[in-house]
Write a protein that holds these residues in place. Sequence first.
Motif, short mmCIF file in Angstrom:
data_model
loop_
_atom_site.label_atom_id
_atom_site.label_comp_id
_atom_site.label_asym_id
_atom_site.label_seq_id
_atom_site.Cartn_x
_atom_site.Cartn_y
_atom_site.Cartn_z
N ALA A 282 1.35 -1.74 28.47
CA ALA A 282 1.16 -1.11 27.04
C ALA A 282 -0.41 -0.59 26.98
O ALA A 282 -0.73 0.73 26.37
CB ALA A 282 1.25 -2.02 25.95
N SER A 283 -1.51 -1.27 27.54
CA SER A 283 -2.80 -0.91 27.47
C SER A 283 -3.13 0.23 28.07
O SER A 283 -3.93 1.09 27.84
CB SER A 283 -3.72 -2.11 28.03
OG SER A 283 -3.32 -3.06 27.10
N GLU A 284 -2.10 0.28 29.29
CA GLU A 284 -2.32 1.80 30.22
C GLU A 284 -1.97 2.94 29.37
O GLU A 284 -2.38 4.13 29.40
CB GLU A 284 -1.80 1.67 31.36
CG GLU A 284 -2.10 2.58 32.59
CD GLU A 284 -3.36 2.48 33.08
OE1 GLU A 284 -3.89 3.36 33.73
OE2 GLU A 284 -4.22 1.52 32.73
N ILE A 285 -0.95 2.73 28.65
CA ILE A 285 -0.07 3.81 27.88
C ILE A 285 -1.17 4.09 26.72
O ILE A 285 -1.46 5.29 26.30
CB ILE A 285 1.33 3.49 27.45
CG1 ILE A 285 2.19 3.32 28.41
CG2 ILE A 285 1.80 4.60 26.49
CD1 ILE A 285 3.38 2.69 27.99
N SER A 286 -1.62 3.24 26.23
CA SER A 286 -2.88 3.34 25.10
C SER A 286 -3.80 4.18 25.55
O SER A 286 -4.49 4.87 24.80
CB SER A 286 -3.24 1.99 24.58
OG SER A 286 -4.23 2.10 23.76
N HIS A 287 -4.17 3.93 26.90
CA HIS A 287 -5.66 4.68 27.15
C HIS A 287 -5.43 6.04 27.45
O HIS A 287 -5.94 6.83 27.13
CB HIS A 287 -5.93 3.82 28.79
CG HIS A 287 -6.91 4.57 29.47
ND1 HIS A 287 -8.11 4.59 29.20
CD2 HIS A 287 -6.90 5.73 30.45
CE1 HIS A 287 -8.98 5.23 30.19
NE2 HIS A 287 -8.02 5.85 30.77
N PHE A 288 -4.29 6.49 27.98
CA PHE A 288 -3.71 7.77 28.19
C PHE A 288 -3.35 8.52 26.81
O PHE A 288 -3.53 9.60 26.76
CB PHE A 288 -2.79 7.89 29.25
CG PHE A 288 -3.31 7.75 30.77
CD1 PHE A 288 -3.95 8.66 31.22
CD2 PHE A 288 -3.17 6.57 31.20
CE1 PHE A 288 -4.41 8.80 32.63
CE2 PHE A 288 -3.59 6.31 32.70
CZ PHE A 288 -4.24 7.44 33.14
N ARG A 289 -2.71 7.72 26.14
CA ARG A 289 -2.14 8.31 24.71
C ARG A 289 -3.09 8.18 23.34
O ARG A 289 -2.70 8.85 22.36
CB ARG A 289 -0.64 7.85 24.69
CG ARG A 289 0.13 8.32 25.61
CD ARG A 289 0.62 9.47 25.86
NE ARG A 289 1.38 9.91 24.74
CZ ARG A 289 2.02 11.06 24.41
NH1 ARG A 289 1.96 11.77 25.20
NH2 ARG A 289 2.85 11.31 23.16
N ASN A 290 -3.90 7.41 23.63
CA ASN A 290 -4.80 6.93 22.44
C ASN A 290 -3.94 6.44 21.14
O ASN A 290 -4.16 6.95 20.03
CB ASN A 290 -5.76 8.23 21.97
CG ASN A 290 -6.85 7.98 21.28
OD1 ASN A 290 -7.37 6.72 21.12
ND2 ASN A 290 -6.90 8.96 20.15
N ILE A 291 -3.13 5.57 21.52
CA ILE A 291 -2.34 4.91 20.58
C ILE A 291 -2.79 3.31 20.63
O ILE A 291 -2.76 2.76 21.64
CB ILE A 291 -0.73 4.92 20.76
CG1 ILE A 291 -0.50 6.46 20.84
CG2 ILE A 291 0.14 4.31 19.69
CD1 ILE A 291 0.76 6.80 21.57
N PRO A 292 -2.88 2.85 19.58
CA PRO A 292 -3.33 1.26 19.42
C PRO A 292 -2.49 0.51 19.82
O PRO A 292 -1.10 0.65 19.48
CB PRO A 292 -3.78 1.14 17.97
CG PRO A 292 -2.90 2.16 17.16
CD PRO A 292 -3.10 3.58 18.18
N VAL A 293 -2.69 -0.62 20.54
CA VAL A 293 -1.67 -1.64 21.00
C VAL A 293 -1.76 -2.75 19.79
O VAL A 293 -2.71 -3.25 19.64
CB VAL A 293 -2.04 -2.17 22.36
CG1 VAL A 293 -1.07 -3.53 22.78
CG2 VAL A 293 -1.99 -1.34 23.39
#
Length: 231
Positions: free
Chosen positions: A140-151
Amino acid sequence: MRSNMNALTRFVLDIFYPNRCPCCDAFIKWDKLVCAKCHRELEVVYDKTCHRCGKEVCICSDSLQYEAAVCAFRYSELCREGILSLKRGNNKNFGEYSGKLISYIMQRDYPDESFDIIVPVPMSRASYAQRGYNQAEIIASEISHFRNIPVRSDILYKSGSQTSQHFLSKSQRIKNVSSFGIRQIDLTGKSVILCDDVITTASTVNRCAALLKSAGAGKILLACAAQSKMK
């Protein structure tokens, strides 16, 4: 490129803890996530899966609680080793590698979709204490990094059973999901990415999606590193 830690930290850590491929355990450059051979041979199956349920053999039904799914890999030998290295708590590379691929797929196939939060499937406190992190949260954190969506790891929780779903039969899995719960929260109208490492029967992610819907969540996209067959 390994992205969840700055380059200098990665470089220094590699001096004391040499970087290894999570799938074959070969030494790799400090800024890589998997070796070139495993990168070529890992079975990416997203384009072969049902984009509703996330499985190669469709399991869609009226009871499915999420609207779409991105499952990156087939849970075959190399992927299995990558997932196990993540679960054993000794190598986070495969979580980051999977999250990066999922982010690429989302950018390609959901370019106009906006999501409010990413919610990782939780683990019990005892399991978290033993491992030191939640593998779904690494993805989830990696997706957050690329998509700028909070975990948001504070929404769902797991109590009671510490047994991994992967080692249970279908009937045991269904019973085990009763240990998942949701804290009091208003998610009315929120679009959610629900993140996990492996989907088999979908009983866990379906339960978690249902809990999010009970709090008012709108569209739910399931994001999983891998999908596997039920034994």
